[in-house]
Design a protein around this motif. Structure first.
Motif, PDB file in Angstrom:
ATOM      1  N   ASN A  58       0.811  -1.224   0.000  1.00 40.06           N
ATOM      2  CA  ASN A  58       0.000   0.000   0.000  1.00 40.06           C
ATOM      3  C   ASN A  58       0.840   1.268   0.000  1.00 40.06           C
ATOM      4  O   ASN A  58       0.544   2.233  -0.702  1.00 40.06           O
ATOM      5  CB  ASN A  58      -0.936   0.044   1.213  1.00 40.06           C
ATOM      6  N   GLN A 254      -4.649   3.717   1.355  1.00 41.43           N
ATOM      7  CA  GLN A 254      -5.082   2.343   1.109  1.00 41.43           C
ATOM      8  C   GLN A 254      -6.575   2.271   0.817  1.00 41.43           C
ATOM      9  O   GLN A 254      -7.018   1.528  -0.061  1.00 41.43           O
ATOM     10  CB  GLN A 254      -4.742   1.519   2.358  1.00 41.43           C
ATOM     11  N   THR A 258      -5.818   2.200  -2.881  1.00 43.08           N
ATOM     12  CA  THR A 258      -4.996   1.003  -2.632  1.00 43.08           C
ATOM     13  C   THR A 258      -3.498   1.318  -2.649  1.00 43.08           C
ATOM     14  O   THR A 258      -2.813   1.112  -1.663  1.00 43.08           O
ATOM     15  CB  THR A 258      -5.283  -0.134  -3.642  1.00 43.08           C
ATOM     16  N   ALA A 259      -2.979   1.807  -3.782  1.00 43.22           N
ATOM     17  CA  ALA A 259      -1.539   2.031  -3.930  1.00 43.22           C
ATOM     18  C   ALA A 259      -1.311   2.795  -5.226  1.00 43.22           C
ATOM     19  O   ALA A 259      -2.171   2.816  -6.101  1.00 43.22           O
ATOM     20  CB  ALA A 259      -0.789   0.696  -3.977  1.00 43.22           C
ATOM     21  N   ALA A 260      -0.134   3.411  -5.351  1.00 44.47           N
ATOM     22  CA  ALA A 260       0.235   4.038  -6.621  1.00 44.47           C
ATOM     23  C   ALA A 260       0.530   2.941  -7.641  1.00 44.47           C
ATOM     24  O   ALA A 260       0.804   1.793  -7.283  1.00 44.47           O
ATOM     25  CB  ALA A 260       1.459   4.933  -6.431  1.00 44.47           C
TER      26      ALA A 260
END
Lengths: 381, 381
Positions: A58, A254, A258-260
């Protein structure tokens, strides 16, 4: 619909851009016209061939987080736990504002003129905010004394930007030191300083800009590869700060996306494999500034000499200074040049227009001549 | 810190995963183990060579938005103005909840068992929310009657997921029709249905799943390339809905991260150049399900036969059914298999564990034998 949205004004910059016609010269651009080094993308594609394109953790890949921490090299902020990889610096700003402030009572104090996303993000998150204006007569010189004097009992965050969009000014080390000392001397809970350093690599001074991150433990520093490496579309940024703030920001990150992008992080790993890559375009901008400053001088246009970024603020002639939006509209309609009204950066920008100088030399020459003609007509009018 | 964050529980799934040791077999995975087609990345890299990697429009490239609209083909939702390109479907969910609901009074009703990001996103945005549980004794069969009966006067959004994580169930067309008719018959302001269709392409039924977007004008449909094409790390998703809702969501999106990655959108354009590309992995999952279902049967494990996605719910034996977390912990510690406690998907998941079947065949065989042994021991114990 969420009623908070109707209270957030649409972007003046975008409204003006929508009126641009073919053949108009655009000095309103907020992104490099240079192209990025495609080898980073080729290497990342090879990595996808081997490893696929799975979720990253994350907070981003640990090695990339560590590389960003080492790059900034703030005291006690040298580990991966001090860095969150974000969807551009824009998300870093959002996460900082959303995570560390309590909407029930905390106030943000925003240093103007500035990118208006700062107050809009505060509005979006229900955070009370005020602005403190730097002085146009003084070339928008950063001033810790002004900021400290403007603080109130509920101020829990100061938001500043260095090198600055739109002024091109850099906060000098001694002003940052005065700010940090002033904050340290205040009673009550600590005050965060959110420092937008997205133009960190595009300095036009002999020395790399100082950062509040070197001097204040409650600094939250936002950065990205967008401007340094002509990678605005990569959406790869970061937030650096104390581990507790980074953990809180990661929790929001997150949940909201969620994430890059893993691919963008793979590209960033290639760039950070040699951190001098981040300075690859600096000489180009320095050269372009010399050209622009010369053209301005020759055409009798006064400007606040930029120390960084790729913008400058130009004072409107007396006849136009009461309405920078009308001036920008007239410049576009009658002279076919896009400039950004100073008002788009807060009330303190009124009376000015921002020119960006990422355009090609021939376009810059023509545009500056047109602006000079426009200003001359206005003062005669 | 923002006090809302301390009220949001950390993920049970991540906590359990942190205890996984080398050699343990992971049936807790939430992403494909397949690799994506690298040709999409090669073509996108060529595009970067020619065009650089500039910002896309905030809402995404118009041609990609139009392609997504055409792919879903919902009535009156066929244009680019009906689609916002997002940072994965996760951001689409966030934006829908943040944009169309009024935190002052609106309530969301969440259909359980479900991915727990839904209630957490509501909590993050200060949106009141309740859940309505499907019935495990009935194999978690989707039921419009249950949902309609659970609605209250303040309910302004229903959140559902089809194909469902964790149950693998699909909302049948007739249940969706009953839901739409029931909503249409209600007095008062319209009720949004946020439909998470991230597993849309991974159906194991003869027919493609129906969508509430075909039947209800206030549907907001979230999708992505993550699961269909093993592109979880691409962070490329979308929200489809009426233009007013899409405009509101775009306003938030612009402020919180500007736009989705340009490179990710270039990859998505390659995928959507032939929409049958989105079904490329379907046969693989169908085959894997046959294997898993056969192994389960041979080992005497009862499961809710999945209709889509790559998960199934398995009922715990009597001795374990009061505590799915303890069961998952024991399975991990003593039998070296990661499974996800049903409780991670809401109270209605208690008494079950979720198995994901993206693992390799040999691992699946060993893991299912271990689970059978564990269940047998528990019932004797």
């Amino acid at each position: 619909m969420n009623p908070v949205l109707s209270g957030i004004a649409p972007s003046l910059i975008r409204e003006l851009k929508a009126r641009k016609k073919p053949g108009d010269i655009d000095l309103g651009l907020g992104e490099p016209t240079l192209k990025p080094d495609v080898r980073y993308f080729e290497a990342a594609t090879e990595r996808v061939r081997r490893e696929g394109c799975p979720y990253s953790p994350n907070a981003g890949y640990t090695d990339l987080r560590a590389a960003v921490a080492a790059y900034h090299a703030f005291p006690d902020r040298g580990g991966a736990e001090n860095v969150l990889i974000t969807v551009g610096s824009e998300e870093a700003l959002y996460l900082a504002i959303k995570s560390v402030l309590d909407p029930a009572g905390d106030e943000a104090l925003i240093v103007e003129p500035c990118y208006l996303a700062y107050p809009k993000l505060c509005a979006l998150e229900g955070i009370r905010h005020r602005t403190v204006a730097l002085n146009g007569d003084d070339g928008f010189r950063p001033s810790a004394a002004r900021v400290l004097a403007a603080m109130g009992p509920a101020t829990r965050m100061i938001i500043l930007n260095s090198p600055n969009n739109p002024t091109g000014r850099i906060w000098p080390a001694d002003e940052l030191r005065t700010l940090a000392d002033g904050l340290a001397a205040r009673p009550g809970p600590p005050v965060w300083v959110l420092s937008d350093e997205v133009y960190r690599e595009l300095y036009l001074t002999p020395e790399r800009p100082a950062s509040i991150g070197q001097m204040w433990p409650y600094a939250l520093v936002a950065g990205s590869l967008s401007k340094s490496n002509a990678l605005t579309g990569l959406r790869l940024g970061w937030l650096v700060g104390d581990p507790e703030a980074i953990a809180a920001a990661t929790k929001v990150h997150q949940l909201v996306n969620t994430a890059a992008s893993t691919f963008s992080q793979m590209v960033a790993r290639e760039v950070f494999a040699d951190p001098t890559n981040l300075g690859a375009h600096r000489a180009h901008y320095a050269e372009r500034l010399e050209l622009v400053a010369g053209l301005m001088k020759r055409n009798g246009i006064g400007l606040v000499r930029p120390e960084g970024a790729f913008y400058c603020m130009v004072r409107l002639p007396l006849a136009l200074e009461h309405d920078s939006l009308a001036a920008a509209e007239a410049l576009l309609e009658a002279h076919h040049v896009v400039a950004t009204p100073g008002r788009a950066f807060g009330d303190s920008g009124e009376g000015w227009v921002r020119l960006s100088w990422v355009a090609e030399p021939d376009d810059l020459r023509i545009a500056i001549e047109r602006i000079a003609a426009f200003f001359a007509t206005a003062d005669r009018g």
